[in-house]
Design an enzyme around this catalytic site. Sequence first.
Site, PDB file in Angstrom:
ATOM      1  N   CYS A  93      40.956  16.787 -49.045  1.00  0.00           N
ATOM      2  CA  CYS A  93      41.162  17.088 -50.461  1.00  0.00           C
ATOM      3  C   CYS A  93      41.978  18.382 -50.613  1.00  0.00           C
ATOM      4  O   CYS A  93      43.147  18.405 -50.273  1.00  0.00           O
ATOM      5  CB  CYS A  93      39.823  17.143 -51.186  1.00  0.00           C
ATOM      6  N   HIS A 111      36.961  11.956 -49.421  1.00  0.00           N
ATOM      7  CA  HIS A 111      35.993  12.809 -48.741  1.00  0.00           C
ATOM      8  C   HIS A 111      35.129  12.014 -47.748  1.00  0.00           C
ATOM      9  O   HIS A 111      34.108  11.431 -48.160  1.00  0.00           O
ATOM     10  CB  HIS A 111      35.067  13.471 -49.775  1.00  0.00           C
ATOM     11  N   GLU A 159      33.136  13.277 -45.562  1.00  0.00           N
ATOM     12  CA  GLU A 159      31.862  13.984 -45.398  1.00  0.00           C
ATOM     13  C   GLU A 159      30.851  13.592 -46.476  1.00  0.00           C
ATOM     14  O   GLU A 159      29.651  13.767 -46.295  1.00  0.00           O
ATOM     15  CB  GLU A 159      32.087  15.505 -45.390  1.00  0.00           C
TER      16      GLU A 159
END
Length: 235
Positions: A87, A204, A206
């Site tokens: 990002c 993302h 994660e």
Amino acid sequence: MVKFGVIVFPGSNCDRDVAYVTQSLLQQPTRMVWHEESDLADLDVIIVPGGFSYGDYLRCGAIARFSPAMQATIKHAEQGKLVLGICNGFQVLTEAGLLPGALVRNRDLHFICDRVPLRVERTDLPWTQHYQSGAVITLPIAHGEGNYYADADTLTELEVNGQIVFRYATADGSNDPSSNPNGSLNNIAGICNRKGNVLGMMPHPERASDSLLGGTDGMRLFEGILAAMGDRVRA
């Protein structure tokens, strides 16, 4: 063991999310790297996380590129070591010249927070070796400036060199314009450098690595890193 470093800028807000995956879920040593640090020689993998580095003043990632930690990250990448930008981290990598192109305002000029399908374009990279070619995965996005832009020559080079790693797609993997959430050219969601050791992506992984969050498609990216580093040690 693989030692991860997560760079922390003033305004970072996804650094702890990444560290939760690498340190808590994968049980790997992880160091939070303050942006003023310049010695990153002890690290195997550097991750530039999401957020709003330096408040996104000037433009996203424009100030972060000059930090001592990013100058050390550039040297890290030049040595062939792994660098991941997520990002805002992707924005920083383009500003630092580690990846081509730029991230500009979303097509509809508003912030997007959603979960989107992505098609995996390559599986011969450390980042993607645990995915199947052409697989469609779902990852969260959260950005206001995630619209990937590059000139025609750069786009051609990315296509010819196989540097496009992830594309926004429909659930069945097709490139329908309606599946592009932000207007990114060629439906680009993530790219790598020519060597493949630097990856930048707007979604993302994660945030999709723990089943408690509703999905684990992102975990395979991190597991691929561990496998790649294990292969390097054995070699």
